[in-house]
Design an enzyme around this catalytic site. Structure first.
Site, PDB file in Angstrom:
ATOM      1  N   HIS A   1       0.842  -1.210   0.000  1.00  0.00           N
ATOM      2  CA  HIS A   1       0.000   0.000   0.000  1.00  0.00           C
ATOM      3  C   HIS A   1       0.879   1.263   0.000  1.00  0.00           C
ATOM      4  O   HIS A   1       0.613   2.223  -0.718  1.00  0.00           O
ATOM      5  CB  HIS A   1      -0.872   0.048   1.270  1.00  0.00           C
TER       6      HIS A   1
ATOM      7  N   LYS B   1     -18.323  -5.746   8.765  1.00  0.00           N
ATOM      8  CA  LYS B   1     -17.103  -6.551   8.905  1.00  0.00           C
ATOM      9  C   LYS B   1     -16.453  -6.296  10.258  1.00  0.00           C
ATOM     10  O   LYS B   1     -16.531  -5.180  10.783  1.00  0.00           O
ATOM     11  CB  LYS B   1     -16.100  -6.177   7.813  1.00  0.00           C
TER      12      LYS B   1
ATOM     13  N   ARG C   1      -1.236  -6.384  -8.027  1.00  0.00           N
ATOM     14  CA  ARG C   1       0.036  -7.021  -7.669  1.00  0.00           C
ATOM     15  C   ARG C   1       0.386  -8.147  -8.621  1.00  0.00           C
ATOM     16  O   ARG C   1       1.537  -8.375  -8.939  1.00  0.00           O
ATOM     17  CB  ARG C   1      -0.048  -7.614  -6.247  1.00  0.00           C
TER      18      ARG C   1
ATOM     19  N   SER D   1      -2.721  -7.605   3.275  1.00  0.00           N
ATOM     20  CA  SER D   1      -3.134  -7.386   4.672  1.00  0.00           C
ATOM     21  C   SER D   1      -3.523  -8.713   5.323  1.00  0.00           C
ATOM     22  O   SER D   1      -3.276  -8.932   6.505  1.00  0.00           O
ATOM     23  CB  SER D   1      -4.339  -6.434   4.720  1.00  0.00           C
TER      24      SER D   1
END
Ligand code: PNS
Length: 174
Positions: free
Chosen positions: A30, A54, A103, A141
């Site tokens: 990030h 969440k 990515r 993450s």
């Protein structure tokens, strides 16, 4: 001023982009992307999704604080939270661009679908894909949370200045 325009009331051209995400927690990937995107625009808004449905590892406040500390040296980078549709938030910020990181090929399908759906909702917003440095291709993450909860080494996975804090918060977490 309407969304999509590059001109402020002062007559100055302003290119604004939103870099949205969960950032639970922020990773080296990030951070690499923030620095790349910051070079392309006059104003970059890093926007943390607030999703009450969440249960994140880090609260929105913790994520905002970490991102603010990380980006403190970049005066044209703002950090904030948003809820609801990304395109509505982007319009409220008078942004012309949405920045997303890709990515690997595996990211592409989801990102492509999201970009097309956002384009359907708001054709004036352009999604821009950036690639982080190759050495961050596998950093996510989710892996940070998993490795951190098992006491693994987070070097190169999260920004150095936040490593101890993130490791401490994740240690022993189920
Ligand atoms: O870091 P993430 O979890 O991959 O980020 C996903 C995010 C926050 C960009 C995406 O879930 C999002 O934009 N959510 C806001 C709701 C929305 O606009 N949904 C429609 C997307 S097509």
């Amino acid at each position: 001023m309407g969304s999509g325009t590059l001109v402020q009331s002062s007559g100055v051209f302003v290119r604004s982009a939103i870099y949205p995400g969960s950032f639970d927690p922020v990773t080296t990937g990030h951070w690499d992307l923030i620095q790349r995107a910051a070079k392309l625009v006059d104003r970059l808004v890093v926007a943390v999704l607030h999703n009450p449905a969440k249960a994140p590892a880090f609260s929105v406040d913790e994520r905002l604080l970490m991102l603010k500390e990380l980006t403190a040296s970049l005066p044209h980078v703002e950090v904030t939270t948003f809820h609801g549709l990304l395109v509505d938030f982007a319009k409220s910020q008078d942004a012309q661009f949405i920045v997303r990181g890709v990515r690997a090929f595996s990211d592409f399908e989801y990102e492509f679908q999201m970009a097309l759906m956002n384009r359907k909702l708001a054709p004036e917003l352009e999604t821009v894909f950036l690639m982080p440095k190759e050495k961050y291709s596998a950093v996510s993450s989710r892996f940070v949370r998993e490795i951190g909860s098992m006491g693994g080494n987070l070097s190169d996975l999260v920004p150095e200045m936040l490593k101890a804090r993130i490791a401490g918060r994740l240690a022993g977490r189920p």
